[in-house]
Design a protein around this motif. Structure first.
Motif: not given
Length: 129
Positions: A7-8, A10-11, A15, A59, A62-63, A125
């Motif tokens: 998750t980190v 992917r974000i 960014v 976005l 990220a989500l 996710a």
């Protein structure tokens, strides 16, 4: 692999796009002028498409909502920016060096986006498609 680490990652991959897209929202005319400066047609339309790609697709990734499809679309968008805006092979001097760095950075980002496309967004996710 750890769901938190995925998750980190992917974000972090997106960014840059989310921040850049948010900045473009504040100055779509400037984005249109940059597009027009490259001789592309319909600069304002392309400016808003660039904003939608960077902010919207960033976005979604990220989500973790339709992250695979969004990552593929953002990879295509990023490849297009290399060809259209960071065409260092037509440049000399500092412009060549700066744009070559941007192009290589974008290639690395494309690699991360394609990994998301192939592996999916992970367990943390909104959806895992």
């Amino acid at each position: 692999m750890s769901p938190i680490l995925i998750t980190v990652a992917r974000i972090l991959v997106v960014v840059l796009f989310v921040v850049s897209g948010a900045g473009k929202v504040m100055n779509p005319g400037g984005v249109g002028a940059a597009v027009a400066g490259k001789g592309l047609p319909y600069p304002q339309v392309l400016a808003y498409l660039a904003i939608a790609a960077e902010l919207g697709l960033g976005l979604l990734i990220a989500l973790g909502f339709y992250a695979r499809a969004a990552a593929l679309l953002l990879a295509v968008f990023t490849a297009a920016t290399i060809v259209l805006f960071h065409d260092f092979w037509h440049m000399t001097g500092d412009a060549l060096r700066q744009n070559q760095i941007h192009a290589m950075k974008n290639l690395s980002i494309i690699g991360g986006l394609l990994m998301i496309c192939a592996a999916g967004p992970g367990r943390l996710a909104i959806n895992q498609r």
